[in-house]
Each structure stands twice: as structure tokens, then as C-alpha cells.
Design an enzyme around this catalytic site. Structure first.
Site, PDB file in Angstrom:
ATOM      1  CB  CYS A 130     119.837  28.641 -17.113  1.00  0.00           C
ATOM      2  SG  CYS A 130     119.461  28.911 -18.768  1.00  0.00           S
ATOM      3  CB  CYS A 133     120.947  26.148 -19.494  1.00  0.00           C
ATOM      4  SG  CYS A 133     121.022  28.038 -19.698  1.00  0.00           S
ATOM      5  CG  ASP A 134     120.715  23.288 -16.343  1.00  0.00           C
ATOM      6  OD1 ASP A 134     121.315  23.361 -17.448  1.00  0.00           O
ATOM      7  OD2 ASP A 134     121.146  23.955 -15.395  1.00  0.00           O
TER       8      ASP A 134
HETATM    9  P1  FAD Z   1     129.813  36.192 -16.968  1.00  0.00           P
HETATM   10  O1  FAD Z   1     129.949  34.732 -17.560  1.00  0.00           O
HETATM   11  O2  FAD Z   1     129.137  36.368 -15.589  1.00  0.00           O
HETATM   12  O3  FAD Z   1     131.313  36.569 -16.509  1.00  0.00           O
HETATM   13  C1  FAD Z   1     131.739  37.818 -15.816  1.00  0.00           C
HETATM   14  C2  FAD Z   1     133.005  37.906 -15.888  1.00  0.00           C
HETATM   15  O4  FAD Z   1     133.523  39.470 -15.026  1.00  0.00           O
HETATM   16  C3  FAD Z   1     133.812  36.951 -14.995  1.00  0.00           C
HETATM   17  O5  FAD Z   1     135.196  36.899 -15.489  1.00  0.00           O
HETATM   18  C4  FAD Z   1     134.163  37.569 -13.772  1.00  0.00           C
HETATM   19  O6  FAD Z   1     135.146  37.123 -12.771  1.00  0.00           O
HETATM   20  C5  FAD Z   1     134.156  39.102 -14.089  1.00  0.00           C
HETATM   21  N1  FAD Z   1     133.968  39.845 -12.917  1.00  0.00           N
HETATM   22  C6  FAD Z   1     132.411  40.241 -12.213  1.00  0.00           C
HETATM   23  N2  FAD Z   1     132.827  41.387 -11.351  1.00  0.00           N
HETATM   24  C7  FAD Z   1     134.096  41.730 -11.394  1.00  0.00           C
HETATM   25  C8  FAD Z   1     134.747  42.945 -11.222  1.00  0.00           C
HETATM   26  N3  FAD Z   1     134.075  43.701 -10.182  1.00  0.00           N
HETATM   27  N4  FAD Z   1     136.013  43.209 -11.619  1.00  0.00           N
HETATM   28  C9  FAD Z   1     136.525  42.388 -12.492  1.00  0.00           C
HETATM   29  N5  FAD Z   1     136.055  41.211 -12.876  1.00  0.00           N
HETATM   30  C10 FAD Z   1     134.822  40.968 -12.509  1.00  0.00           C
HETATM   31  N6  FAD Z   1     123.942  29.841 -20.883  1.00  0.00           N
HETATM   32  C11 FAD Z   1     123.778  29.280 -22.219  1.00  0.00           C
HETATM   33  O7  FAD Z   1     123.911  29.736 -23.088  1.00  0.00           O
HETATM   34  N7  FAD Z   1     123.851  27.860 -22.303  1.00  0.00           N
HETATM   35  C12 FAD Z   1     123.854  27.171 -20.710  1.00  0.00           C
HETATM   36  O8  FAD Z   1     123.660  26.019 -20.716  1.00  0.00           O
HETATM   37  C13 FAD Z   1     123.984  27.850 -19.665  1.00  0.00           C
HETATM   38  N8  FAD Z   1     124.089  27.445 -18.548  1.00  0.00           N
HETATM   39  C14 FAD Z   1     124.269  28.061 -17.323  1.00  0.00           C
HETATM   40  C15 FAD Z   1     124.387  27.483 -16.091  1.00  0.00           C
HETATM   41  C16 FAD Z   1     124.688  28.019 -14.886  1.00  0.00           C
HETATM   42  C17 FAD Z   1     124.575  27.453 -13.691  1.00  0.00           C
HETATM   43  C18 FAD Z   1     124.798  29.551 -14.740  1.00  0.00           C
HETATM   44  C19 FAD Z   1     125.028  30.288 -13.648  1.00  0.00           C
HETATM   45  C20 FAD Z   1     124.633  29.949 -16.168  1.00  0.00           C
HETATM   46  C21 FAD Z   1     124.265  29.499 -17.149  1.00  0.00           C
HETATM   47  N9  FAD Z   1     124.326  30.123 -18.573  1.00  0.00           N
HETATM   48  C22 FAD Z   1     124.173  29.247 -19.821  1.00  0.00           C
HETATM   49  C23 FAD Z   1     124.318  31.579 -18.582  1.00  0.00           C
HETATM   50  C24 FAD Z   1     125.734  32.009 -19.227  1.00  0.00           C
HETATM   51  O9  FAD Z   1     126.559  31.309 -18.451  1.00  0.00           O
HETATM   52  C25 FAD Z   1     125.852  33.510 -19.087  1.00  0.00           C
HETATM   53  O10 FAD Z   1     124.946  33.973 -19.771  1.00  0.00           O
HETATM   54  C26 FAD Z   1     127.075  33.857 -19.742  1.00  0.00           C
HETATM   55  O11 FAD Z   1     128.472  33.498 -19.068  1.00  0.00           O
HETATM   56  C27 FAD Z   1     127.386  35.523 -19.453  1.00  0.00           C
HETATM   57  O12 FAD Z   1     128.468  35.955 -19.841  1.00  0.00           O
HETATM   58  P2  FAD Z   1     129.089  37.385 -19.607  1.00  0.00           P
HETATM   59  O13 FAD Z   1     130.380  37.237 -19.990  1.00  0.00           O
HETATM   60  O14 FAD Z   1     128.102  38.381 -19.774  1.00  0.00           O
HETATM   61  O15 FAD Z   1     129.242  36.980 -18.110  1.00  0.00           O
END
Ligand code: FAD
Length: 307
Positions: A130, A133-134
């Protein structure tokens, strides 16, 4: 049955659950793993009002905040299918089915990996996904961006403004990004582009990244670059494979189509965060989207007859 069932325990799911529970409705949250992608993140510097935090710490606060309300939290469960009859029925991989009057889908996404040696070992130690982010962690350093599509070239242009030198490696013989981005990239004097480059290994000193090896696909020769960071930009894959058999409409990339209230194509089914068509995938954006989807679902509930 629940009034609102959230699928996913990342920032979007947590926000949706809190907003729903605060309306006094029966709220459940099912997730494979609480915290989502945040659990895989080390430093977070763009979570507004918190200058610095770390993934596991933010995940723990998310969970604690959700637990302040009477949300029924079910973890270690994977959703396997969704159908709509009188109610929305969520089938779990375990075989159980949960019923709810409305649902917020927030299953997030995952970055497509290169699958080369060193990538996993140096993840968060130079291997990043990202740029928003980084990027700032690599100030003054040389980094590579793998992938010459729109996200790769956008990342490269963004990073070129922060780091010392950016090298883009594209597998094909041409870049797939929009012409305007390519032109902009080519105009930057600390950005160079290598096409026909197959990345074969992320190199490191045991603690952090110090280089990258690739094969020049034209000549077959192995080459190496000395650098401090590798940004992998070969696609973000939404965790929506389990919805393919459902009536929830997805776009060609597998993202859940939503409107400005988070509503999907199925009545009573809302969605938020990285799993959707929302243009930018970030923690603050996902949280806002989770709140929107829960309020959208609540609006739906008060307009539909009590089941
Ligand atoms: P996610 O965080 O992906 O959560 C998905 C959830 O759904 C999880 O609980 C998972 O277990 C669950 N799930 C998935 N499939 C299923 C299923 N079939 N059944 C039940 N549960 C399921 N963003 C920033 O703003 N700042 C940062 O510094 C940053 N750094 C990052 C660094 C890394 C290494 C990564 C990978 C991402 C980073 N991001 C950052 C992006 C940020 O993490 C995401 O935009 C954010 O977490 C998205 O949130 P979400 O709730 O949509 O999904």
C-alpha cells in the site's frame, strides 16, 4: 433471527456493528478473524487523529469497542453462501445457517501476491502493498514497484514524490496503465521503467529487503537491483468468491456493487469496505463505509414490515 448481521470483522464490519447496535437492534457479527487486514499491518500513520498506531493494537481496540455493545460476535466462521427468502439466510462453511432481516457484507480483500521466494519472509520488512500507507517509510531510498497497470503506475508516481528512486517492473512488453499516467511517469526523472521483467526473488539481509532479482524475458538473463523496498501492485482481490452463486451483483473484478447508501442489488443486503466498488481502500474509508451501510440497513428496516 438478527435484525442486522455483519459479515466480516475488519474496520468496515466493526463500524457497521457499532452503528447498528447503537440503534438498539439485534446485531450479530460473523468473521473468520477479527481485525481483518489491520491484523497484518505494522505501522499505521494515517488513521486520522491517531498519529501512530500498530495493526494488532488497532484491532484490539476495534474488538473492545464492538464488545461494549450487546453484539453477538461469532469468530472462526466462514460465510459460504447467502440467499434471500423471507429473511436473508447466511450459510456458514460449518453447515450452520444464520437468519437476519438485513445484512452488511464486509469481507474485505487481499493483495495478490507475487509468490516468489523472499516475499513472505520480508513482508512488512521492505515488502509492501500500500503506497498510501507505507510510502513515507522509504523516504530517501530506492524502491521497486512490481506491476505496470494503473495501480502500479499510480503507486510509482506517488512514490517518486517521496522516495529517492523508483523502478517499475512490468512482466509484459508494454505497460497496461492509462496513457496519461504512463506519460506522467515517463516525465519524472527519478522513475524508470523496465518491461519484460519477471521478478524471481525478493532479496534481503535476513532482517530487511536489500534487493530484487528478475529475469529479462527478452534475453533470458538474470539481473539484480539493489533497493530497500518492493511495492507489489498486481491486484487487490475482494473476498467475495463465496457470493458468486448468490444474487448479490458483483463487478468483473468481483467487487460488490453498492450505491451511495451501501445498498447492494439484493433488498436488505448492504455492503462496505474493501469488498465493494468503493474507489479507495483504506481504514478510515472502510470505517465510514461501514457506518453508511449500517445506517442504510437501518433505514431499510424501519421501512419494511416487521417480520
Ligand atoms: P478487511 O480488513 O479485509 O476485513 C475483512 C474481514 O472479513 C475480516 O474479519 C475477515 O476475517 C472477514 N472475512 C473474509 N472473508 C470472510 C468469509 N467468507 N466469512 C467470514 N468472514 C470473512 N489502510 C490504511 O488506511 N492505513 C494503513 O497504514 C494500511 N496499511 C495496510 C498494510 C497492509 C499490509 C495491508 C494488507 C493493508 C493496509 N491498509 C491500510 C488497508 C486496510 O487494512 C484496509 O483498507 C481495511 O482493513 C479494509 O477493511 P475491511 O473491513 O473492508 O476489510
Amino acid at each position: 433471527p438478527y435484525d442486522l448481521l455483519v459479515v466480516g470483522g475488519g474496520p468496515a464490519g466493526a463500524a457497521a456493528a457499532i452503528y447498528a447496535a447503537r440503534k438498539g437492534i439485534r446485531t450479530g457479527l460473523v468473521a473468520e478473524r477479527f481485525g481483518g487486514q489491520v491484523m497484518d499491518t505494522v505501522g499505521i500513520e494515517n488513521f486520522i487523529s491517531v498519529p501512530y498506531t500498530e495493526g494488532p493494537k488497532l484491532s484490539a481496540s476495534l474488538e473492545q469497542h464492538v464488545k461494549e455493545y450487546g453484539v453477538d460476535i461469532i469468530t472462526d466462521q466462514r460465510a459460504a453462501n447467502l440467499t434471500r427468502k423471507q429473511m436473508v439466510e447466511l450459510e456458514l462453511q460449518s453447515g450452520a445457517t444464520l437468519s437476519s432481516r438485513s445484512v452488511v457484507l464486509a469481507t474485505g480483500a487481499r493483495w495478490r501476491q507475487l509468490g516468489v521466494p523472499g516475499e513472505e519472509k520480508y513482508r512488512t520488512k521492505g515488502v509492501a502493498y500500500c503506497p498510501h500507507c507505507d510510502g513515507p517509510f522509504f523516504k530517501g531510498k530506492h524502491v521497486a514497484v512490481i506491476g505496470g497497470g494503473n495501480s502500479g503506475i499510480e503507486a510509482a508516481i506517488d512514490l517518486a514524490g517521496i522516495v529517492k528512486q523508483v523502478t517499475v517492473l512490468e512482466f509484459a512488453d508494454t505497460l497496461r496503465a492509462d496513457e496519461v499516467l504512463v506519460r506522467k511517469a515517463r516525465s519524472m526523472n527519478n522513475l524508470d521503467i523496465i518491461t519484460n521483467a519477471q521478478t524471481t526473488e525478493v532479496l534481503g539481509d535476513g532482517n530487511k529487503v536489500n534487493g530484487l532479482a528478475y529475469t529479462d524475458r527478452e534475453t533470458g538473463k538474470s539481473k539484480q537491483l539493489e533497493l530497500a523496498g518492493v511495492f507489489v501492485q498486481i491486484g487487490l482481490v475482494p473476498n467475495t468468491e463465496w457470493l458468486r452463486e448468490s444474487e448479490v451483483e458483483l463487478n468483473r473484478m468481483g467487487e460488490i456493487l453498492i450505491d451511495e447508501r451501501g445498498a447492494t442489488s439484493v433488498p436488505g443486503v448492504y455492503a462496505a469496505g474493501d469488498a465493494t466498488t468503493v474507489p479507495y481502500k483504506q481504514i478510515v474509508i472502510s470505517m465510514g463505509a461501514g457506518a453508511t451501510a449500517a445506517l442504510g440497513a437501518f433505514d431499510y428496516l424501519i421501512r419494511s414490515s416487521v417480520a
